[in-house]
Structure formats: structure tokens, C-alpha cells
Motif scaffolding. Structure first.
Motif, PDB file in Angstrom:
ATOM      1  N   ASN A 191     -10.575  11.320  12.158  1.00  0.00           N
ATOM      2  CA  ASN A 191     -11.415  12.240  11.381  1.00  0.00           C
ATOM      3  C   ASN A 191     -10.594  13.389  10.792  1.00  0.00           C
ATOM      4  N   VAL A 192      -9.334  13.512  11.221  1.00  0.00           N
ATOM      5  CA  VAL A 192      -8.489  14.605  10.718  1.00  0.00           C
ATOM      6  C   VAL A 192      -7.120  14.122  10.218  1.00  0.00           C
ATOM      7  N   LEU A 193      -6.475  13.247  10.984  1.00  0.00           N
ATOM      8  CA  LEU A 193      -5.069  12.937  10.707  1.00  0.00           C
ATOM      9  C   LEU A 193      -4.872  11.657   9.893  1.00  0.00           C
ATOM     10  N   GLU A 194      -3.998  11.729   8.897  1.00  0.00           N
ATOM     11  CA  GLU A 194      -3.696  10.574   8.060  1.00  0.00           C
ATOM     12  C   GLU A 194      -3.011   9.471   8.878  1.00  0.00           C
ATOM     13  N   SER A 195      -2.100   9.884   9.775  1.00  0.00           N
ATOM     14  CA  SER A 195      -1.410   8.870  10.589  1.00  0.00           C
ATOM     15  C   SER A 195      -2.432   8.118  11.447  1.00  0.00           C
ATOM     16  N   SER A 196      -3.465   8.801  11.902  1.00  0.00           N
ATOM     17  CA  SER A 196      -4.513   8.138  12.686  1.00  0.00           C
ATOM     18  C   SER A 196      -5.317   7.172  11.825  1.00  0.00           C
TER      19      SER A 196
END
Ligand code: IPM
Ligand code: MG
Length: 354
Positions: A191-196
Motif C-alpha cells: 500500500n506504500v512501497l514500490e518494491s513491495s
């Protein structure tokens, strides 16, 4: 079978707990007609003192030549309290993980029936917990670009993952899930990180190759909460390096003692087995450290590196016996008699050879 094992005892209580795992492994070899050849090498503060570097080239070569690596612990307070130290024992660990390509850190958490009351969590919450984290170990923020700018007043650490890196750890996760209850949880912060988001997208695309595995996607903050609320609702979890570092420490309290949990760090070519606890410097040389996590790491080594399942199972069985009969070190003695590190090792050896 002939087993070539590199032995990295390391710092603090490392050498004492490693001694017990060696005794236990040799007893297993004797009982099942295997031949183990051990090659010791230096790591950590001990290596810094001897050759000025925590993971020397000679040690790397010993590891490359071995079929498996058994590792104790590294770390020394004299470095922790000196932020300006240029060389630190922990750098050796990171270098070792990277140079040996140990991209998957396997950290199980399970409970022992005889120890349910030792956990800080309520018995009914933890009963039956048997989960395993697969933490990505050679990428992410641990190895990303970092530095300072603005005359040292701003600092940054970056988290980078490639699709290939996510794929190879996720593949391990799916494979583990297939040998267990076929449930896989992908832990991220999509919901926040591009890598995630890359993690999630990659794992989603792999689902079709493992139609029997049921995959759940959960945010790391929610997992941190549910892990102590309902640990027995999880089975196999995969996650990136830093989330895995934090969550596996959290998970380790479920079993009741840091001194109990083993781990494996595996790559395509190499595999290293170590207790999850640290070097416990205050206990060095006192014969009080709990050797069971290291002994259980040796069990994982027999099972995962050599496919010797019966041998691994016997080690687990005698460990459970020691716990039931109270042959334990002071961390588990609970006012009862506490045995020494070495005496617990002796008990296990006798139980195996009996
Ligand atoms: C671990 C440790 C290491 C890590 C440290 C000692 C660098 O905490 O193995 O979990 O952060 O990976
Ligand atoms: Mg850690």
C-alpha cells in the motif's frame, strides 16, 4: 555418507554451543555410519583480532569447499559501543551471506509441548504453532545504496529488488508450502512501497504454477500484530530482508526461549546453519548458554543439505526428551536444577547412542 562440514564457531558463546552440536552430529554419524570431516575457520571478532577482517578469504574458501556450513554466533560489545569502528563483526556476516549467495533465510518457529508455559504468550494462543519464515537475505535495504549528503546532515538507505530476486525466494516459498499445509503468506507493504508492489505482482504471477497453494497477501504491520495474536494461523511466510529481520525476532519469543530456534540460510550452491540467537557475550566461557538452537540447526543441516531425515528426526526427538526430563540450561530451568551447556550436550549424545 561422507559429510564435509565447515565449522565457524565465531564469538562469545559460539564456540561452546558449536562444541555441543559437533558432539551430537558425531554421535549421529557413529550411529548411522556416516563419516563427518570438520574444517574450522575464523569469523567475526575472532577473525578481526587474528587477521583484521571478519570474513577472511581463507574462511570463504573453506565454506566454498564444504557441503554445508555450521555457524555459531558473531558479535562483540567492544564494537557495539564504538560507532566509529571501521571494521565490525556483523560486516563479516553480511559479506558471507552475499559472497556465498545465501538468498533464502529459513527461520522456523515451533512450540514444544513441554514448554508451552514458558512463552510470554497465553498457552491457548500458541498451542500448535508451527510456522516458517523465508526471509530474503541478500537484497533490499541491507545491500542498497546508502550515504550522507548536505554536509552529513541527511542520510539515506535505499531498498531495491529485481523481479528475479523476488522470484527465486518466492519459488522456495511455494516449494516449502507444497511440503507443508499448502498455505503461503506474502508479507509486504504494497500500500506504500514500490518494491513491495513488485513483490506482490511477481508472486501473483507465480500462483498459476502452484494451483494447490493458497496464497494470502498481508501488510507487514498487520502481520506483526497477528503473529502474536494467532501465531498458529500461519504456515509459510515469505518476506523481504528487513521485514524478515524484525518479524523473525518477534516470532522467536513464541517458543519461550531465544535459545531454542534454529535457522538455515541457503542459496543455489551453499547452505549455512546457525542458531538465531546472538553471541551472548556476558555468558562467554561460563558453560551456561543453551546449546539446543545450535543442535537443532545441525538437525536442519542433516535434513536439508543431506536429505538425512531419520537422522534429523532423532536429534529433534532427543532434544524434546531433554526438555521433558529437565536436562536444560538455566534459561529454561525455572527454579529447578540447571545443567551446564556441556552437560546438556552429553545428555543428548548418550540419548542418541543408547
Ligand atoms: C540476523 C541479525 C543480523 C541481521 C545482524 C547481526 C546483521 O540480526 O541475522 O537477524 O540483521 O540480519
Ligand atoms: Mg535479526
Amino acid at each position: 555418507m561422507k559429510l564435509n562440514i565447515a565449522l565457524l564457531a565465531g564469538d562469545g558463546i559460539g564456540p561452546e554451543v558449536i562444541d555441543q552440536a559437533v558432539k551430537v552430529s558425531n554421535a549421529i554419524a557413529q550411529k548411522f555410519n556416516h563419516e563427518i570431516s570438520w574444517t574450522s575457520a575464523l569469523t567475526g571478532a575472532a577473525a578481526i583480532d587474528a587477521v583484521g577482517e571478519p570474513y577472511p578469504d581463507e574462511t570463504h574458501q573453506v565454506c566454498l569447499d564444504a557441503d554445508a556450513i555450521l555457524f555459531g554466533a558473531i558479535g562483540h560489545p567492544r564494537f557495539d559501543n564504538d560507532p566509529s569502528a571501521k571494521v565490525r563483526p556483523e560486516q563479516g556476516l553480511l559479506k558471507m551471506r552475499q559472497k556465498l549467495g545465501l538468498f533464502a533465510n529459513v527461520r522456523p518457529t515451533f512450540t514444544f509441548p513441554s514448554l508451552l508455559d514458558k512463552s510470554p504468550l497465553k498457552k491457548e494462543r500458541i498451542e500448535g504453532t508451527d510456522l516458517v519464515f523465508l526471509r530474503e537475505l541478500t537484497g533490499g535495504i541491507y545491500f542498497g545504496e546508502r550515504g550522507r549528503k548536505d554536509d552529513g546532515n541527511t542520510a539515506f538507505d535505499t531498498c531495491t529488488y529485481t523481479r528475479a530476486e523476488v522470484k527465486r525466494i518466492a519459488k522456495k516459498g511455494f516449494e516449502f508450502a507444497m511440503t507443508r499445509s499448502k498455505r503461503l503468506c506474502c508479507v509486504d507493504k504494497a500500500n506504500v512501497l514500490e518494491s513491495s508492489r513488485l513483490w506482490r505482482e511477481t508472486v501473483q504471477a507465480m500462483e498459476k504454477d502452484y494451483p494447490e497453494v493458497e496464497v494470502a497477501y498481508e501488510f507487514v504491520d498487520a502481520v506483526a500484530m497477528r503473529l502474536v495474536q494467532w501465531p498458529n494461523s500461519y504456515d509459510v511466510l515469505i518476506t523481504e530482508n528487513l521485514f524478515g529481520d524484525i518479524l523473525t525476532d518477534e516470532a522467536s519469543v513464541i517458543s519461550g526461549s531465544m535459545g531454542l530456534m534454529p535457522s538455515a540460510s541457503v542459496g543455489e550452491e551453499n547452505a549455512l546453519y546457525e542458531p538465531i540467537h546472538g553471541s551472548y557475550p556476558q555468558a562467554t566461557g561460563l558453560n551456561i548458554a543453551n546449546p539446543l538452537a545450535t543442535v537443532l540447526s545441525a538437525a536442519m543441516m542433516f535434513e536439508m543439505s543431506f536429505d538425512l531425515q531419520v537422522e534429523g528426526a532423532l536429534i529433534r526427538k532427543v532434544v524434546e526428551q531433554a526438555l521433558q526430563k529437565g536436562y536444560v540450561t538455566e534459561d529454561l530451568a525455572d527454579g529447578g536444577k540447571a545443567y551446564g551447556t556441556k552437560e546438556v550436550g552429553d545428555y543428548l549424545v548418550d540419548a542418541i547412542l543408547k
